[in-house]
Write an enzyme that holds these catalytic residues in place. Structure first.
Site, mmCIF file in Angstrom:
data_model
loop_
_atom_site.group_PDB
_atom_site.id
_atom_site.type_symbol
_atom_site.label_atom_id
_atom_site.label_comp_id
_atom_site.label_asym_id
_atom_site.label_seq_id
_atom_site.Cartn_x
_atom_site.Cartn_y
_atom_site.Cartn_z
ATOM 1 N N GLY A 15 -25.141 -0.596 106.340
ATOM 2 C CA GLY A 15 -24.555 0.528 107.126
ATOM 3 C C GLY A 15 -23.143 1.262 106.719
ATOM 4 O O GLY A 15 -22.881 2.479 107.097
ATOM 5 N N GLU A 20 -26.233 -6.928 104.669
ATOM 6 C CA GLU A 20 -27.117 -5.898 103.843
ATOM 7 C C GLU A 20 -26.750 -4.642 103.514
ATOM 8 O O GLU A 20 -27.255 -3.498 103.504
ATOM 9 C CB GLU A 20 -28.251 -5.624 104.908
ATOM 10 C CG GLU A 20 -29.050 -7.076 105.469
ATOM 11 C CD GLU A 20 -30.127 -6.625 106.462
ATOM 12 O OE1 GLU A 20 -30.315 -5.407 106.674
ATOM 13 O OE2 GLU A 20 -30.962 -7.682 107.018
ATOM 14 N N PRO A 21 -25.576 -4.703 102.587
ATOM 15 C CA PRO A 21 -25.154 -3.413 102.136
ATOM 16 C C PRO A 21 -26.005 -2.707 100.867
ATOM 17 O O PRO A 21 -26.614 -3.422 100.136
ATOM 18 C CB PRO A 21 -23.831 -3.763 101.533
ATOM 19 C CG PRO A 21 -24.024 -5.234 101.064
ATOM 20 C CD PRO A 21 -24.678 -5.709 102.107
ATOM 21 N N ARG A 35 -26.024 1.333 100.368
ATOM 22 C CA ARG A 35 -25.054 2.598 99.930
ATOM 23 C C ARG A 35 -23.523 2.070 99.424
ATOM 24 O O ARG A 35 -23.444 2.440 98.401
ATOM 25 C CB ARG A 35 -24.804 3.455 101.102
ATOM 26 C CG ARG A 35 -24.323 4.805 100.660
ATOM 27 C CD ARG A 35 -23.895 5.825 101.802
ATOM 28 N NE ARG A 35 -25.004 5.503 102.906
ATOM 29 C CZ ARG A 35 -25.760 6.479 103.084
ATOM 30 N NH1 ARG A 35 -25.946 7.454 102.168
ATOM 31 N NH2 ARG A 35 -26.650 6.489 104.052
ATOM 32 N N ARG A 50 -31.143 14.193 99.163
ATOM 33 C CA ARG A 50 -30.178 13.840 100.505
ATOM 34 C C ARG A 50 -29.479 15.316 100.492
ATOM 35 O O ARG A 50 -29.596 15.828 101.993
ATOM 36 C CB ARG A 50 -29.113 13.132 99.972
ATOM 37 C CG ARG A 50 -29.752 11.700 99.340
ATOM 38 C CD ARG A 50 -28.665 10.788 99.264
ATOM 39 N NE ARG A 50 -27.980 10.443 100.694
ATOM 40 C CZ ARG A 50 -26.768 10.983 101.216
ATOM 41 N NH1 ARG A 50 -26.175 11.597 100.385
ATOM 42 N NH2 ARG A 50 -26.557 10.683 102.398
ATOM 43 N N TYR A 76 -30.950 15.950 104.524
ATOM 44 C CA TYR A 76 -30.004 15.544 105.625
ATOM 45 C C TYR A 76 -28.743 16.774 105.587
ATOM 46 O O TYR A 76 -27.615 16.455 106.077
ATOM 47 C CB TYR A 76 -29.225 14.329 105.316
ATOM 48 C CG TYR A 76 -30.284 13.058 104.974
ATOM 49 C CD1 TYR A 76 -31.039 12.503 105.847
ATOM 50 C CD2 TYR A 76 -30.095 12.492 103.782
ATOM 51 C CE1 TYR A 76 -31.949 11.722 105.548
ATOM 52 C CE2 TYR A 76 -30.889 11.554 103.397
ATOM 53 C CZ TYR A 76 -31.755 11.032 104.517
ATOM 54 O OH TYR A 76 -32.864 9.920 104.163
ATOM 55 N N CYS A 131 -39.798 25.317 93.968
ATOM 56 C CA CYS A 131 -40.249 26.435 94.966
ATOM 57 C C CYS A 131 -40.133 26.224 96.406
ATOM 58 O O CYS A 131 -41.019 26.234 97.206
ATOM 59 C CB CYS A 131 -41.803 27.033 94.610
ATOM 60 S SG CYS A 131 -41.960 27.103 92.823
ATOM 61 N N GLU A 132 -38.864 26.168 96.959
ATOM 62 C CA GLU A 132 -38.597 25.889 98.341
ATOM 63 C C GLU A 132 -37.070 26.388 98.326
ATOM 64 O O GLU A 132 -36.155 26.113 97.438
ATOM 65 C CB GLU A 132 -38.159 24.642 98.682
ATOM 66 C CG GLU A 132 -39.664 23.502 98.394
ATOM 67 C CD GLU A 132 -40.337 23.493 99.877
ATOM 68 O OE1 GLU A 132 -39.934 23.614 100.803
ATOM 69 O OE2 GLU A 132 -41.612 22.863 99.572
HETATM 70 N N1 LLP Z 1 -30.405 -2.937 106.293
HETATM 71 C C1 LLP Z 1 -31.543 -2.302 106.819
HETATM 72 C C2 LLP Z 1 -32.498 -2.751 107.982
HETATM 73 C C3 LLP Z 1 -31.687 -0.989 106.583
HETATM 74 O O1 LLP Z 1 -32.719 -0.221 107.294
HETATM 75 C C4 LLP Z 1 -30.826 -0.226 105.654
HETATM 76 C C5 LLP Z 1 -30.931 1.348 105.502
HETATM 77 C C6 LLP Z 1 -29.845 -1.019 105.090
HETATM 78 C C7 LLP Z 1 -29.865 -2.244 105.446
HETATM 79 C C8 LLP Z 1 -28.845 -0.501 104.158
HETATM 80 O O2 LLP Z 1 -28.162 0.422 104.678
HETATM 81 P P1 LLP Z 1 -26.841 0.980 104.019
HETATM 82 O O3 LLP Z 1 -25.826 0.135 103.538
HETATM 83 O O4 LLP Z 1 -27.456 1.623 102.650
HETATM 84 O O5 LLP Z 1 -26.266 1.919 104.618
HETATM 85 N N2 LLP Z 1 -31.729 7.694 103.057
HETATM 86 C C9 LLP Z 1 -30.491 7.801 103.721
HETATM 87 C C10 LLP Z 1 -30.064 6.284 104.127
HETATM 88 C C11 LLP Z 1 -31.475 5.444 104.757
HETATM 89 C C12 LLP Z 1 -30.706 4.084 105.068
HETATM 90 C C13 LLP Z 1 -32.308 3.302 105.770
HETATM 91 N N3 LLP Z 1 -31.880 1.972 106.107
HETATM 92 C C14 LLP Z 1 -29.504 8.463 102.921
HETATM 93 O O6 LLP Z 1 -29.870 8.959 101.893
HETATM 94 O O7 LLP Z 1 -28.610 8.563 103.327
#
Ligand code: LLP
EC number: 4.1.1.20
Length: 416
Positions: A239, A274-275, A277, A313, A317, A344-345
């Site tokens: 996150g 769990e990174p 992004r 994205r 969002y 076409c959107e």
């Molecule tokens: N762990 C779990 C259980 C998750 O559901 C996620 C992301 C992560 C780790 C990794 O999170 P991160 O470190 O990447 O923030 N599609 C959206 C983001 C959806 C994230 C879903 N879960 C976007 O493009 O912003």
């Protein structure tokens, strides 16, 4: 920090000019930097220091086999949410013993596959899922390692679509019910309780919600210990946000330090991160060619050959992603454009009101597109998904070929 920089006004990916990559592989294409991926992964790993830990990269951010193989070589663990992601990790050479399996809807088939591969842990999201894992493990004559994903009910202060740790979200087990559900798990013969986990959302720009969530989890860990249920690892999820525009998220070091500090009196409770992004976003760009410049009644449009099917994205969002000229040495008038694709959107845009010095035929790049870019791509409008290229110093690896027209209807059949 990433390895996409301008040299003599030309955008480079590590040591290769992006325009050369586009010439060789065509557009649109995703370009990833190996050094950036490695640098970000090490930033997490080193920040934890001597506290026992495992970095489980969230595969959903970018699941390309080439990317996963880079991480596997570093000894990374992986956070997966489907059997498909597990298969990719294995194909890339990842160690199943370092895989944690998250997700609210694991099927019996996926659970069996993960058990057979010997994953580290199932991050369980409901009592029904516990029963299902217990049943499948029994049928296979195995003990399933489980962690309960606790919903700590903290506000991640991020976009509502990617906020996951509030009571109103579908994820995890309510804090108030967690003890009761752990007791249920402890009574199931084919389960072994190994951990506790949470994930409160994505693109977080403050440390505080992470620490709040951790504190809430630690209270539960102590309470469980009093009941004779010992938690062997604590998974704080992913996150951590990145800078797309003017966000100022803590760097991995600051974020990790804040968490590790809270663990000082628990040196024997390993941490899992769990990174997704934070490792991949700035390690990738989407390169696209300007097909047409068009003057509308109120706006100028730059029609480019990448679209919402390649990078959703902005459309999904309203995410702001930086768009830059690949060759800044070209003499062009500077105008404000909505950068849009051929789909076409009306929602098919990559950026709005962007000042760019471009002409038809020029290349642009969407920055920070390495996470949730290709993995969310589709074939909408029967568009072939783009090529993916991984740059390693001065070497290029085509890690995914551009789809061909015939790939579009693979597995489909005419009727007589
Ligand atoms: N762990 C779990 C259980 C998750 O559901 C996620 C992301 C992560 C780790 C990794 O999170 P991160 O470190 O990447 O923030 N599609 C959206 C983001 C959806 C994230 C879903 N879960 C976007 O493009 O912003």
């Amino acid at each position: 920090m990433d390895f996409f920089q301008y040299k003599h006004q030309q955008l480079f990916a590590e040591q290769v000019a992006v325009s050369d990559i586009a010439r060789q592989y065509g557009t649109p294409c995703y370009v990833y930097s190996r050094s950036t991926i490695e640098r970000h992964w090490h930033a997490f790993d080193q920040a934890v220091g001597s506290h026992p830990h495992l970095i489980c990269y969230a595969v959903k951010a970018n699941s390309n086999i080439g990317v996963l193989s880079v991480l596997a070589k570093l000894g990374s663990g992986f956070d997966i949410v489907s059997g498909g992601e597990l298969a990719r990790v294995l194909e890339a050479g990842g160690d199943p013993g370092k895989v944690v399996f998250s997700g609210v809807g694991k099927t019996e088939g996926e659970i069996a596959f993960a058990l057979e591969q010997g994953i580290k842990c199932f991050n369980v999201e409901s009592p029904s899922e516990l029963h299902r894992i217990n049943k499948v493990a029994g049928e296979l004559g195995r003990q399933a390692p489980v962690s309960l994903r606790v919903n700590p009910d903290v506000d991640a202060k991020t976009h509502p679509y990617i906020s996951t740790g509030l009571k109103a979200n579908k994820f995890g087990i309510e804090r108030e019910q967690a003890i009761a559900v752990y007791r249920q798990a402890a009574a199931m013969p084919n389960l072994k309780i190994v951990g506790m986990d949470c994930h409160i959302g994505s693109q977080l720009t403050q440390t505080e919600p992470f620490v709040d969530a951790l504190d809430r989890l630690l209270e539960l860990v102590d309470e469980l210990s009093g009941l004779g249920i010992e938690i062997e690892h604590l998974d704080v999820g992913g996150g951590l946000g990145v800078t797309y525009k003017n966000e100022t998220p803590p760097d991995p070091d600051t974020y990790v330090q804040a968490i590790v500090q809270r663990m000082q009196d628990r040196p024997n409770l390993p941490l899992i991160f769990e990174p997704g992004r934070a490792i991949m976003a700035n390690a990738g760009i989407l390169v696209s060619k300007v097909e047409f410049l068009k003057q509308g009644a109120e706006k100028n449009f730059a029609l480019v050959d990448a679209a919402m099917n390649d990078l959703i994205r902005p459309a999904l969002y309203s995410a702001w992603m930086d768009i830059v000229e690949v060759d800044r040495s070209l003499v062009r008038d500077r105008h404000e454009y909505d950068v849009v694709g051929p789909v076409c959107e009306t929602g098919d845009f990559l950026g709005k009101d962007r000042e760019l010095a471009i002409a038809e035929g020029d290349l642009i790049a969407v920055r920070s597109a390495g996470a949730y870019g290709f993995t969310m791509a589709s074939n909408y409008n029967s568009r072939c998904r783009p090529a993916e290229i991984l740059v390693d110093g001065d070497k290029l690896h085509l890690v995914r070929e551009r789809e061909k027209l015939k790939d579009l209807w693979k597995g489909e059949h005419k009727v007589p």
